[in-house]
Motif scaffolding. Structure first.
Motif, PDB file in Angstrom:
ATOM      1  N   TYR A 112       0.840  -1.245   0.006  1.00  0.00           N
ATOM      2  CA  TYR A 112      -0.032   0.078   0.103  1.00  0.00           C
ATOM      3  C   TYR A 112       0.920   1.219  -0.006  1.00  0.00           C
ATOM      4  CZ  TYR A 112      -3.837   3.275   1.161  1.00  0.00           C
ATOM      5  OH  TYR A 112      -4.663   4.184   1.062  1.00  0.00           O
ATOM      6  N   ILE A 113       0.688   2.184  -0.970  1.00  0.00           N
ATOM      7  CA  ILE A 113       1.388   3.369  -1.163  1.00  0.00           C
ATOM      8  C   ILE A 113       0.672   4.629  -0.661  1.00  0.00           C
ATOM      9  CG2 ILE A 113       2.624   4.992  -2.595  1.00  0.00           C
ATOM     10  CD1 ILE A 113       2.582   2.686  -4.853  1.00  0.00           C
ATOM     11  N   ASP A 114       1.175   5.129   0.498  1.00  0.00           N
ATOM     12  CA  ASP A 114       0.473   6.083   1.204  1.00  0.00           C
ATOM     13  C   ASP A 114       1.572   6.855   2.060  1.00  0.00           C
ATOM     14  OD1 ASP A 114      -1.712   7.928   1.449  1.00  0.00           O
ATOM     15  OD2 ASP A 114      -1.995   6.883   3.721  1.00  0.00           O
ATOM     16  N   ARG A 126       5.943   2.586   1.234  1.00  0.00           N
ATOM     17  CA  ARG A 126       5.288   1.547   0.685  1.00  0.00           C
ATOM     18  C   ARG A 126       4.935   0.332   1.564  1.00  0.00           C
ATOM     19  NH1 ARG A 126       7.509  -2.487  -3.528  1.00  0.00           N
ATOM     20  NH2 ARG A 126       6.020  -2.890  -4.933  1.00  0.00           N
ATOM     21  N   GLU A 127       4.125   0.003   2.087  1.00  0.00           N
ATOM     22  CA  GLU A 127       4.222  -1.036   3.081  1.00  0.00           C
ATOM     23  C   GLU A 127       3.087  -2.296   2.442  1.00  0.00           C
ATOM     24  OE1 GLU A 127       5.486  -0.756   6.099  1.00  0.00           O
ATOM     25  OE2 GLU A 127       6.357   1.427   5.802  1.00  0.00           O
ATOM     26  N   LYS A 128       3.721  -3.281   3.231  1.00  0.00           N
ATOM     27  CA  LYS A 128       2.890  -4.692   2.874  1.00  0.00           C
ATOM     28  C   LYS A 128       1.676  -4.521   3.536  1.00  0.00           C
ATOM     29  CE  LYS A 128       7.431  -7.219   3.372  1.00  0.00           C
ATOM     30  NZ  LYS A 128       8.012  -8.368   4.196  1.00  0.00           N
ATOM     31  N   ILE A 129       0.722  -5.290   2.703  1.00  0.00           N
ATOM     32  CA  ILE A 129      -0.605  -5.367   3.191  1.00  0.00           C
ATOM     33  C   ILE A 129      -0.516  -6.871   3.922  1.00  0.00           C
ATOM     34  CG2 ILE A 129      -3.093  -5.499   2.608  1.00  0.00           C
ATOM     35  CD1 ILE A 129      -2.484  -3.550   0.480  1.00  0.00           C
ATOM     36  N   VAL A 130      -1.120  -6.918   5.018  1.00  0.00           N
ATOM     37  CA  VAL A 130      -1.449  -8.131   5.765  1.00  0.00           C
ATOM     38  C   VAL A 130      -2.854  -8.309   6.384  1.00  0.00           C
ATOM     39  CG1 VAL A 130       1.136  -8.390   6.588  1.00  0.00           C
ATOM     40  CG2 VAL A 130      -0.734  -7.027   8.036  1.00  0.00           C
ATOM     41  N   GLU A 131      -3.071  -9.712   6.321  1.00  0.00           N
ATOM     42  CA  GLU A 131      -4.356  -9.837   6.782  1.00  0.00           C
ATOM     43  C   GLU A 131      -4.543  -9.988   8.317  1.00  0.00           C
ATOM     44  OE1 GLU A 131      -8.278 -12.595   5.446  1.00  0.00           O
ATOM     45  OE2 GLU A 131      -6.293 -13.422   5.414  1.00  0.00           O
ATOM     46  N   MET A 132      -5.753  -9.328   8.898  1.00  0.00           N
ATOM     47  CA  MET A 132      -5.639  -9.517  10.327  1.00  0.00           C
ATOM     48  C   MET A 132      -6.933 -10.165  10.730  1.00  0.00           C
ATOM     49  SD  MET A 132      -2.833  -8.077  10.928  1.00  0.00           S
ATOM     50  CE  MET A 132      -2.878  -7.662  12.982  1.00  0.00           C
ATOM     51  N   LYS A 133      -7.175 -10.446  11.931  1.00  0.00           N
ATOM     52  CA  LYS A 133      -8.338 -11.108  12.438  1.00  0.00           C
ATOM     53  C   LYS A 133      -9.668 -10.398  11.867  1.00  0.00           C
ATOM     54  CE  LYS A 133      -6.840 -13.791  16.652  1.00  0.00           C
ATOM     55  NZ  LYS A 133      -7.123 -13.971  17.930  1.00  0.00           N
ATOM     56  N   ASN A 134      -9.902  -9.158  12.070  1.00  0.00           N
ATOM     57  CA  ASN A 134     -10.925  -8.493  11.579  1.00  0.00           C
ATOM     58  C   ASN A 134     -10.845  -7.591  10.270  1.00  0.00           C
ATOM     59  OD1 ASN A 134     -11.943  -9.298  14.047  1.00  0.00           O
ATOM     60  ND2 ASN A 134     -10.945  -7.690  15.224  1.00  0.00           N
ATOM     61  N   GLY A 183       1.255  -0.633  10.414  1.00  0.00           N
ATOM     62  CA  GLY A 183      -0.005  -0.433  11.402  1.00  0.00           C
ATOM     63  C   GLY A 183      -0.753   1.073  11.135  1.00  0.00           C
ATOM     64  N   LEU A 184      -0.448   1.683  10.385  1.00  0.00           N
ATOM     65  CA  LEU A 184      -0.889   3.204  10.147  1.00  0.00           C
ATOM     66  C   LEU A 184      -2.271   3.007   9.384  1.00  0.00           C
ATOM     67  CD1 LEU A 184       2.251   5.279   9.833  1.00  0.00           C
ATOM     68  CD2 LEU A 184       0.932   4.905  11.756  1.00  0.00           C
ATOM     69  N   LYS A 185      -2.419   2.078   8.521  1.00  0.00           N
ATOM     70  CA  LYS A 185      -3.428   2.045   7.777  1.00  0.00           C
ATOM     71  C   LYS A 185      -4.429   0.475   8.065  1.00  0.00           C
ATOM     72  CE  LYS A 185      -6.603   3.089   4.229  1.00  0.00           C
ATOM     73  NZ  LYS A 185      -7.330   4.381   4.417  1.00  0.00           N
ATOM     74  N   LYS A 186      -5.568   0.635   8.374  1.00  0.00           N
ATOM     75  CA  LYS A 186      -6.451  -0.330   8.467  1.00  0.00           C
ATOM     76  C   LYS A 186      -7.767  -0.427   7.865  1.00  0.00           C
ATOM     77  CE  LYS A 186      -4.197  -1.209  13.368  1.00  0.00           C
ATOM     78  NZ  LYS A 186      -4.571  -1.228  14.704  1.00  0.00           N
ATOM     79  N   TRP A 187      -7.967  -1.535   7.528  1.00  0.00           N
ATOM     80  CA  TRP A 187      -9.269  -1.782   6.608  1.00  0.00           C
ATOM     81  C   TRP A 187     -10.435  -2.890   7.166  1.00  0.00           C
ATOM     82  CZ3 TRP A 187      -4.532  -1.906   4.173  1.00  0.00           C
ATOM     83  CH2 TRP A 187      -4.109  -0.857   3.329  1.00  0.00           C
TER      84      TRP A 187
END
Length: 531
Positions: free
Chosen positions: A281-283, A287-295, A302-306
């Motif tokens: 994710y670029i912001d 440029r940071e990896k996207i990782v899947e979390m429980k929710n 950790g600065l961007k959550k969806w």
């Protein structure tokens, strides 16, 4: 002029996978569409025609034209961009990171391979158009990999504290490295020309992507090369459904297992291990990896959550912020381009071979994968020195230890090869074992032990003699090894270290044509070119 074409297995520094692949080894059949041949490329045209969204062509032409707004195009480039709108037009593509001053010279070989193959295909199949594409890896964020180049063993490095995708790096601090390089090359015939090129491309550009485009365009515009920066909202919009699939289904992680298992069965190393989600994710300059979390999902810092719904919404509204990694980029490229062949280096060939099963699962045509041309540029002075030292080009390309052994035997007046003696010894013991079999078989073990002792003794004597002779001829051997060090700077092949400027400063822009005219993308061999 081309001096030699040599099989890769006779040149130091190439992987077993690459050597096997360039021999069109049938064991790769499950991992590829087909090897690079004119017939297979013709078949690829048919496959791609049936499986390419023709509505993409108009968008491609519009976006590429926009990216060239501030660059003067040659008539061939204008024609090639226009032809991309036609259904009979196909691309042949290579790509690379935005290395400072192009980095190692194989950068140049990759592009020449693409241009030459397009020209050959057009002559072979004139009913179709073939456009050479250079795909800029502008979204890469490994600045340390691309911020330097080597000139005759000296390293020139651009220092910057910027972070994020390197294509967006501003060039305010780049003058320092250009000025340092200008002083270093001031005495060469074409130093003014290359420094002028550097300044025009880098100091007159807003960011690294635009500077790289200008530099590559300066070198290859006359050949009709089209450069694409795929870090683009409209191009990524075409790809948004596949981005969503990667988020929802972990496509690469799950579907590459089949191809990777086959590579493991063939005893090849896996070049790039897939992550569960192969996106960044670029912001905000990162440029940071996207990782899947429980929710849901988050960026690795950790600065961007969806939530699951939020990330799908963001992919629709801001696709430019989602960046493919090294394994997802090929899928993006092949999805949006009418591409029939990708030309890459040994490492790229290796990771593309992990992906055929992924392409099949997404119903995207897997391209022909062709290893780029590899070459050694030798000036006449080095060739003359090798001739005086009685060393062939094939010998100087051998691994260093093998070369040393050959040189000792070559320069020595003694017969240092004990192969015949060892064979005679084996034959004698074979006769003794036959006699023992007819008399007392209990002697067989003692005979075998004695045979091994005698062979070991001969081998030790051979090594001691070689070592003694090496000392006698060390001066001559050192002169050969000094030449080899120039051919393998830092122990690596010239093409992976030396920058094209090493040769440009003496030859000027004509060096590009000289190299181009002596490389055949379909030869599948290592080339040695006199320059």
């Amino acid at each position: 002029m081309s001096l030699r074409e040599i099989e890769y297995n006779k040149v130091d520094g190439f992987s077993k996978l690459l050597i096997d692949y360039t021999k069109n080894n049938g064991q790769f059949s499950d991992l590829i569409t087909g090897f690079a041949s004119f017939d297979n490329l013709k078949k690829q045209i048919s496959h791609k025609s049936k499986n390419y969204d023709k509505t993409f062509r108009e968008i491609l032409v519009k976006e590429i034209s926009s990216q060239y707004n501030d660059i003067d195009l040659t008539e061939l480039q204008k024609s090639n961009i226009k032809k991309l709108a036609e259904n009979k037009t196909f691309t042949i593509t290579t790509g690379h990171q935005l290395n400072l001053l192009t980095g190692p010279i194989y950068f140049i070989y990759k592009i020449i391979s693409v241009i030459n193959l397009c020209e050959k295909m057009h002559r072979k199949y004139p009913k179709f158009n073939f456009v050479p594409i250079f795909w800029m890896a502008s979204e890469d964020h490994d600045f340390e990999e691309i911020n330097n180049f080597y000139f005759q063993g000296s390293k020139f490095k651009w220092y910057s504290s910027q972070t994020g995708v390197v294509g967006e790096f501003k060039l305010d601090s780049i003058n320092d490295v250009i000025n340092e390089f200008e002083k270093y090359v001031s005495d060469f015939p074409y130093s003014n020309e290359i420094i002028k090129m550097l300044k025009e491309c880098y100091t007159n550009s807003t960011d690294l992507s635009s500077a790289t485009r200008k530099l590559v365009n300066t070198l290859f515009s006359k050949n009709g090369l089209i450069i694409i920066d795929a870090n683009n909202k409209n191009l990524k919009s075409l790809f948004s459904d596949i981005i969503k699939k990667e988020i929802n289904e972990k496509v690469i992680f799950n579907q590459s297992k089949k191809s990777m298992q086959r590579l493991n069965e063939l005893n090849y190393n896996i070049q790039a291990n897939p992550r569960e989600i192969n996106l960044f994710y670029i912001d905000d300059g990162k440029r940071e990896k996207i990782v899947e979390m429980k929710n849901g999902f988050q960026s690795s810092n950790g600065l961007k959550k969806w939530t699951s719904q939020q990330i799908l919404h963001d992919i629709d509204t801001s696709p430019e912020k989602f960046s493919p990694n090294v394994l997802f980029r090929p899928i993006y490229q092949e999805y949006i381009l009418p591409n029939i062949c990708y030309i890459g280096g040994p490492a790229e060939v290796a990771y593309w071979l992990q992906l055929k099963s992924v392409f099949e699962s997404l119903n995207i045509t897997f391209p022909i994968i062709l290893n780029r041309n590899s070459a050694l540029l030798l000036d006449k002075r080095l060739i003359d020195k090798l001739n005086k030292l009685d060393v062939s080009i094939e010998e100087i390309l051998m691994p260093e230890e093998i070369l040393k052994g050959k040189l000792v035997k070559k320069y020595s007046k003694l017969k240092l090869d004990f192969t015949n003696l060892k064979q005679n010894l084996n034959d004698q013991f074979l006769e003794l074992k036959k006699i023992a079999n007819q008399t007392d078989k209990s002697f067989i073990g003692a005979l075998s032990a004695q045979e091994k002792k005698q062979i070991n003794g001969l081998e030790m004597l051979e090594k001691r003699l070689l070592k003694s002779e090496q000392k006698i001829h060390q001066d001559k051997i050192n002169r050969v090894l000094k030449i080899r060090d120039k051919i393998f700077p830092g122990g690596k092949p010239q093409e992976r270290i030396s920058n094209f400027s090493e040769f440009y400063v003496n030859e000027g822009i004509s060096m590009i044509s000289l190299i181009k005219n002596n490389l055949d993308p379909m030869s599948h061999k290592f080339s040695v070119i006199e320059i």
